[in-house]
Design a protein around this motif. Structure first.
Motif, short mmCIF file in Angstrom:
data_model
loop_
_atom_site.label_atom_id
_atom_site.label_comp_id
_atom_site.label_asym_id
_atom_site.label_seq_id
_atom_site.Cartn_x
_atom_site.Cartn_y
_atom_site.Cartn_z
N PHE A 1 -25.33 30.44 -31.05
CA PHE A 1 -25.84 29.08 -31.14
C PHE A 1 -25.65 28.31 -29.84
CE2 PHE A 1 -25.65 29.96 -35.72
CZ PHE A 1 -26.93 29.53 -36.07
N ALA A 2 -24.61 28.64 -29.08
CA ALA A 2 -24.47 28.02 -27.75
C ALA A 2 -25.64 28.46 -26.86
CB ALA A 2 -23.14 28.42 -27.12
N ALA A 3 -26.00 29.73 -26.94
CA ALA A 3 -27.13 30.23 -26.16
C ALA A 3 -28.43 29.56 -26.61
CB ALA A 3 -27.24 31.74 -26.31
N ASP A 4 -28.59 29.39 -27.91
CA ASP A 4 -29.79 28.73 -28.42
C ASP A 4 -29.88 27.28 -27.98
OD1 ASP A 4 -30.49 31.08 -29.63
OD2 ASP A 4 -30.00 30.46 -31.67
N ALA A 5 -28.72 26.70 -27.65
CA ALA A 5 -28.70 25.32 -27.15
C ALA A 5 -28.91 25.26 -25.65
CB ALA A 5 -27.37 24.66 -27.52
N GLY A 6 -29.23 26.40 -25.04
CA GLY A 6 -29.54 26.44 -23.63
C GLY A 6 -28.36 26.67 -22.71
N LYS A 7 -27.21 27.09 -23.26
CA LYS A 7 -26.02 27.29 -22.44
C LYS A 7 -25.90 28.75 -21.98
CE LYS A 7 -25.04 23.07 -23.47
NZ LYS A 7 -25.36 22.00 -22.49
N GLN A 8 -25.28 28.91 -20.83
CA GLN A 8 -24.90 30.24 -20.35
C GLN A 8 -23.52 30.55 -20.90
OE1 GLN A 8 -28.34 31.28 -18.92
NE2 GLN A 8 -26.59 32.64 -18.61
N VAL A 9 -23.41 31.67 -21.60
CA VAL A 9 -22.22 31.95 -22.40
C VAL A 9 -21.55 33.24 -21.93
CG1 VAL A 9 -21.34 32.31 -24.74
CG2 VAL A 9 -23.35 30.86 -24.37
N LEU A 10 -20.22 33.21 -21.91
CA LEU A 10 -19.43 34.42 -21.73
C LEU A 10 -18.71 34.70 -23.03
CD1 LEU A 10 -18.24 36.72 -20.03
CD2 LEU A 10 -16.41 35.13 -19.35
N VAL B 1 -26.56 38.60 -30.75
CA VAL B 1 -26.00 38.46 -29.40
C VAL B 1 -26.80 39.30 -28.41
CG1 VAL B 1 -23.98 38.96 -27.96
CG2 VAL B 1 -23.69 37.90 -30.22
N VAL B 2 -27.07 40.55 -28.78
CA VAL B 2 -27.83 41.45 -27.91
C VAL B 2 -29.20 40.85 -27.60
CG1 VAL B 2 -28.93 43.72 -27.77
CG2 VAL B 2 -26.61 43.50 -28.72
N ASP B 3 -29.83 40.23 -28.58
CA ASP B 3 -31.16 39.64 -28.38
C ASP B 3 -31.15 38.50 -27.37
OD1 ASP B 3 -32.15 41.39 -30.26
OD2 ASP B 3 -32.17 39.94 -31.90
N ARG B 4 -29.97 37.97 -27.09
CA ARG B 4 -29.84 36.84 -26.16
C ARG B 4 -29.09 37.25 -24.90
NH1 ARG B 4 -30.34 35.60 -31.23
NH2 ARG B 4 -31.28 33.63 -31.92
N ALA B 5 -29.28 38.47 -24.48
CA ALA B 5 -28.57 39.01 -23.32
C ALA B 5 -28.86 38.22 -22.04
CB ALA B 5 -28.93 40.48 -23.11
N ASP B 6 -29.97 37.50 -22.00
CA ASP B 6 -30.27 36.70 -20.82
C ASP B 6 -29.39 35.47 -20.72
OD1 ASP B 6 -31.55 35.68 -23.13
OD2 ASP B 6 -32.99 34.57 -21.91
N ASP C 1 -23.35 36.87 -21.61
CA ASP C 1 -22.68 38.02 -20.99
C ASP C 1 -21.52 38.43 -21.89
OD1 ASP C 1 -24.37 37.99 -18.83
OD2 ASP C 1 -23.00 36.84 -17.55
N VAL C 2 -21.34 39.73 -22.06
CA VAL C 2 -20.27 40.24 -22.91
C VAL C 2 -19.29 41.05 -22.06
CG1 VAL C 2 -19.68 41.68 -24.90
CG2 VAL C 2 -21.78 40.31 -24.93
N TRP C 3 -18.02 40.67 -22.10
CA TRP C 3 -16.96 41.41 -21.43
C TRP C 3 -16.05 42.02 -22.49
CZ3 TRP C 3 -14.75 37.83 -16.98
CH2 TRP C 3 -15.76 37.60 -16.03
N LEU C 4 -16.05 43.35 -22.60
CA LEU C 4 -15.15 44.02 -23.52
C LEU C 4 -13.98 44.62 -22.76
CD1 LEU C 4 -17.81 45.70 -25.83
CD2 LEU C 4 -16.52 43.61 -26.25
#
Length: 249
Positions: free
Chosen positions: A26-35, A155-160, A163-166
């Motif tokens: 939802f942060a991504a859907d709000a236009g944010k860049q997310v880690l 999450v995968v659908d919003r890879a743009d 970013d995912v750090w495992l």
């Protein structure tokens, strides 16, 4: 700010379970860049959500659920607005599944009304209002990570934008002089990385079911048998096509 940090994101989410995946989405859907960060290595992320029964609580009637919830939480005194928000959310879960997860959910009592698992949905049938309580599943299966797979795919659908750090445990929240959280220190590839968060750090790291010290401190129990670790052992073994251990619960 940039001079103090190695990298900057709008939002940093700690914990890639169901709550973390949802917050990041939802942060991504709000236009944010997310880690989105998790201590688990690749293939083992998902937290309790991945290994749980894959059912989400919901309620058919607000007033009945509020009555039941008041009995469940007695004698604690909780803010009325918090209770109202929680119970209202339970009544909206069916619509949420359809709108945001793209599935038509099935209620446990509709799938298997007489099963032991369905019976556990209502923990205290002697409390008034209990009959409105139920659980939703994304399909007829249980303990198969079906709900988790949907949340992960969002999450995968919003890879743009996510970013995912495992295999990257968070070590310390970073604060400004006034106490505001402005970032987090993350151990990544053997090095400490200072990550700034313009709009906040979201903590979705679960409870303390597997921390014996915290169980003794906050639940006042010397020993405690959890379902979670047992379920993790079963599902982990099943996914690897190995023998399924007996849990003894």
């Amino acid at each position: 700010m940039a001079d103090q940090f190695d990298t900057i994101y709008d939002v940093v989410v700690l914990g890639f379970g169901g709550a973390g995946a949802t917050a990041a989405r939802f942060a991504a859907d709000a236009g944010k860049q997310v880690l989105l960060v998790d201590a688990a290595p690749y293939g083992e992320e998902g937290g309790n959500t991945r290994y749980a029964g894959q059912a989400a609580n919901f309620a058919r009637d607000y007033d009945q659920m509020m009555t039941y919830y008041n009995w469940l939480t007695y004698p604690m005194t909780l803010p009325e607005d918090v209770k109202a928000a929680y119970v209202h959310g339970l009544t909206q879960n069916k619509a949420y599944f359809e709108k945001y997860l793209g599935v038509k959910p099935m209620a446990s009592r509709e799938i298997a009304p007489n099963s032991p698992l369905t019976a556990r949905v209502v923990e205290y049938p002697e409390f008034p209002g209990h009959d409105t309580n139920d659980a939703l599943s994304v399909h007829k299966g249980h303990f198969d990570a079906a709900l988790w797979k949907i949340l992960r795919q969002k999450v995968v659908d919003r890879a743009d934008r996510i970013d995912v750090w495992l295999d990257s445990p968070a070590k310390k929240l970073l604060q400004a002089a006034d106490g505001t959280v402005v970032g987090v220190t993350i151990l990544r590839n053997g090095e400490l990385v200072q990550v700034a968060a313009r709009h906040g750090v979201v903590l979705t790291m679960g409870g303390f079911e597997n921390n014996q010290d915290m169980i003794q401190t906050y639940l006042a129990r010397q020993t405690f048998r959890q379902w979670g670790p047992c379920t993790i052992a079963v599902m982990g073994s099943a996914w690897r096509n190995g023998p399924v251990p007996k849990c003894g619960i």
